[in-house]
Design a protein around this motif. Sequence first.
Motif, PDB file in Angstrom:
ATOM      1  N   LEU A  15       0.824  -1.206   0.000  1.00 44.45           N
ATOM      2  CA  LEU A  15       0.000   0.000   0.000  1.00 44.45           C
ATOM      3  C   LEU A  15       0.860   1.259   0.000  1.00 44.45           C
ATOM      4  N   TRP A  16       1.944   1.263   0.752  1.00 47.09           N
ATOM      5  CA  TRP A  16       2.816   2.438   0.797  1.00 47.09           C
ATOM      6  C   TRP A  16       3.368   2.749  -0.590  1.00 47.09           C
ATOM      7  N   ASP A  17       3.816   1.716  -1.307  1.00 46.85           N
ATOM      8  CA  ASP A  17       4.353   1.920  -2.662  1.00 46.85           C
ATOM      9  C   ASP A  17       3.267   2.455  -3.596  1.00 46.85           C
ATOM     10  N   PHE A  18       2.066   1.877  -3.502  1.00 47.29           N
ATOM     11  CA  PHE A  18       0.951   2.379  -4.297  1.00 47.29           C
ATOM     12  C   PHE A  18       0.695   3.850  -3.968  1.00 47.29           C
ATOM     13  N   ALA A  19       0.640   4.161  -2.672  1.00 52.29           N
ATOM     14  CA  ALA A  19       0.327   5.524  -2.230  1.00 52.29           C
ATOM     15  C   ALA A  19       1.329   6.523  -2.792  1.00 52.29           C
ATOM     16  N   LEU A  20       2.606   6.196  -2.709  1.00 54.56           N
ATOM     17  CA  LEU A  20       3.642   7.106  -3.222  1.00 54.56           C
ATOM     18  C   LEU A  20       3.498   7.307  -4.726  1.00 54.56           C
ATOM     19  N   SER A  21       3.291   6.223  -5.443  1.00 50.51           N
ATOM     20  CA  SER A  21       3.173   6.301  -6.898  1.00 50.51           C
ATOM     21  C   SER A  21       1.901   7.038  -7.319  1.00 50.51           C
ATOM     22  N   PHE A  22       0.784   6.689  -6.708  1.00 46.38           N
ATOM     23  CA  PHE A  22      -0.492   7.296  -7.065  1.00 46.38           C
ATOM     24  C   PHE A  22      -0.515   8.775  -6.695  1.00 46.38           C
ATOM     25  N   TYR A  23      -0.016   9.105  -5.523  1.00 49.65           N
ATOM     26  CA  TYR A  23      -0.058  10.477  -5.010  1.00 49.65           C
ATOM     27  C   TYR A  23       0.727  11.438  -5.897  1.00 49.65           C
ATOM     28  N   LYS A  24       1.788  10.947  -6.545  1.00 49.38           N
ATOM     29  CA  LYS A  24       2.581  11.846  -7.384  1.00 49.38           C
ATOM     30  C   LYS A  24       2.042  11.962  -8.818  1.00 49.38           C
ATOM     31  N   ALA A  25       0.979  11.216  -9.138  1.00 50.10           N
ATOM     32  CA  ALA A  25       0.365  11.347 -10.462  1.00 50.10           C
ATOM     33  C   ALA A  25      -0.232  12.749 -10.586  1.00 50.10           C
ATOM     34  N   PRO A  26      -0.230  13.316 -11.791  1.00 51.04           N
ATOM     35  CA  PRO A  26      -0.737  14.674 -11.968  1.00 51.04           C
ATOM     36  C   PRO A  26      -2.148  14.869 -11.399  1.00 51.04           C
ATOM     37  N   GLY A  27      -2.270  15.884 -10.550  1.00 48.84           N
ATOM     38  CA  GLY A  27      -3.561  16.266 -10.002  1.00 48.84           C
ATOM     39  C   GLY A  27      -3.993  15.519  -8.751  1.00 48.84           C
ATOM     40  N   VAL A  28      -3.362  14.398  -8.438  1.00 45.45           N
ATOM     41  CA  VAL A  28      -3.817  13.574  -7.317  1.00 45.45           C
ATOM     42  C   VAL A  28      -3.570  14.256  -5.977  1.00 45.45           C
ATOM     43  N   GLU A  29      -2.390  14.807  -5.764  1.00 42.48           N
ATOM     44  CA  GLU A  29      -2.112  15.472  -4.492  1.00 42.48           C
ATOM     45  C   GLU A  29      -3.117  16.592  -4.235  1.00 42.48           C
ATOM     46  N   TRP A 176     -12.928  14.508  -7.152  1.00 43.83           N
ATOM     47  CA  TRP A 176     -13.378  13.125  -7.334  1.00 43.83           C
ATOM     48  C   TRP A 176     -13.108  12.641  -8.753  1.00 43.83           C
ATOM     49  N   GLN A 177     -13.377  13.496  -9.729  1.00 43.47           N
ATOM     50  CA  GLN A 177     -13.175  13.104 -11.130  1.00 43.47           C
ATOM     51  C   GLN A 177     -11.699  12.845 -11.417  1.00 43.47           C
ATOM     52  N   THR A 178     -10.828  13.672 -10.863  1.00 43.72           N
ATOM     53  CA  THR A 178      -9.386  13.482 -11.054  1.00 43.72           C
ATOM     54  C   THR A 178      -8.945  12.144 -10.482  1.00 43.72           C
ATOM     55  N   LEU A 179      -9.372  11.872  -9.259  1.00 47.27           N
ATOM     56  CA  LEU A 179      -8.970  10.617  -8.618  1.00 47.27           C
ATOM     57  C   LEU A 179      -9.494   9.408  -9.382  1.00 47.27           C
ATOM     58  N   ALA A 180     -10.749   9.456  -9.808  1.00 50.44           N
ATOM     59  CA  ALA A 180     -11.331   8.343 -10.553  1.00 50.44           C
ATOM     60  C   ALA A 180     -10.578   8.107 -11.857  1.00 50.44           C
ATOM     61  N   ALA A 181     -10.260   9.186 -12.565  1.00 49.78           N
ATOM     62  CA  ALA A 181      -9.534   9.045 -13.827  1.00 49.78           C
ATOM     63  C   ALA A 181      -8.150   8.439 -13.601  1.00 49.78           C
ATOM     64  N   ARG A 182      -7.488   8.862 -12.546  1.00 50.71           N
ATOM     65  CA  ARG A 182      -6.144   8.323 -12.248  1.00 50.71           C
ATOM     66  C   ARG A 182      -6.219   6.863 -11.808  1.00 50.71           C
ATOM     67  N   LEU A 183      -7.249   6.506 -11.059  1.00 46.76           N
ATOM     68  CA  LEU A 183      -7.406   5.102 -10.659  1.00 46.76           C
ATOM     69  C   LEU A 183      -7.692   4.224 -11.874  1.00 46.76           C
ATOM     70  N   ASP A 184      -8.535   4.724 -12.769  1.00 51.66           N
ATOM     71  CA  ASP A 184      -8.883   3.948 -13.960  1.00 51.66           C
ATOM     72  C   ASP A 184      -7.672   3.669 -14.837  1.00 51.66           C
ATOM     73  N   HIS A 185      -6.685   4.548 -14.787  1.00 59.31           N
ATOM     74  CA  HIS A 185      -5.515   4.401 -15.657  1.00 59.31           C
ATOM     75  C   HIS A 185      -4.229   4.138 -14.884  1.00 59.31           C
ATOM     76  N   PHE A 186      -4.361   3.700 -13.643  1.00 63.51           N
ATOM     77  CA  PHE A 186      -3.188   3.474 -12.815  1.00 63.51           C
ATOM     78  C   PHE A 186      -2.405   2.272 -13.311  1.00 63.51           C
ATOM     79  N   GLU A 187      -1.106   2.470 -13.422  1.00 61.12           N
ATOM     80  CA  GLU A 187      -0.194   1.361 -13.748  1.00 61.12           C
ATOM     81  C   GLU A 187       0.783   1.266 -12.608  1.00 61.12           C
ATOM     82  N   SER A 188       0.919   0.063 -12.074  1.00 59.77           N
ATOM     83  CA  SER A 188       1.807  -0.105 -10.929  1.00 59.77           C
ATOM     84  C   SER A 188       3.247   0.149 -11.358  1.00 59.77           C
ATOM     85  N   PRO A 189       4.033   0.734 -10.450  1.00 59.10           N
ATOM     86  CA  PRO A 189       5.440   0.989 -10.760  1.00 59.10           C
ATOM     87  C   PRO A 189       6.204  -0.315 -10.920  1.00 59.10           C
ATOM     88  N   ARG A 190       7.134  -0.328 -11.765  1.00 55.55           N
ATOM     89  CA  ARG A 190       7.932  -1.541 -12.021  1.00 55.55           C
ATOM     90  C   ARG A 190       9.159  -1.573 -11.162  1.00 55.55           C
TER      91      ARG A 190
END
Length: 190
Positions: A15-29, A176-190
């Motif tokens: 979860l921590w890795d997801f949080a860091l990656s997701f949070y830095k996506a444009p608009g999420v913070e 809400w729309q920003t978060l939903a769009a980012r979740l829909d297109h989230f790719e886990s970090p490699r």
Amino acid sequence: MLDSNRLRRLEQMPLWDFALSFYKAPGVEDACLTLQDTLGVDVCELLFHGWLFVNGLEARPEALAPQRERRQLWQRETTEVLRHLRRTLKPQARHSASVSALRKTIQQAELQAERENLQRWQRWAIENSDSDQRLTNCALFSNDSEKWLQDKLFFAELDKGCQGKPSARESVVNAWQTLAARLDHFESPR
């Protein structure tokens, strides 16, 4: 029946890795902070639900309720206290190097408190057992992710804080729309 492959994916992407990656996506913070400051949304819980969602899972409401209470208590007694101190010191930090250093220390403590909270959410999810069904498969189409996330966080209750405030309401809807769009297109970090 819970898909064991989905549960294994949770273990492979902490979860921590997801949080860091997701949070830095444009608009999420900005979206997270808007929801936190406008509606009182617990960003750690929001990230927890997002993590489950991208792994095709969701928490069962009846199992979630006691954990939510424990996590909210942690947030109130630990994270929010540190956040309040950090924000209170901000004006003084502009004029004092020592206060600035103190504020940075508090900021690190706040981040560590959030990390601890996320780790507790993760342990709760992964310790799922047949006799204690906490999670279920999420049978959701991506175009429903905004509503799904809002429902998970009791948006109808939270939204009452925006009534009569059109600009706040618009900011919240955009968040809400920003978060939903980012979740829909989230790719886990490699």
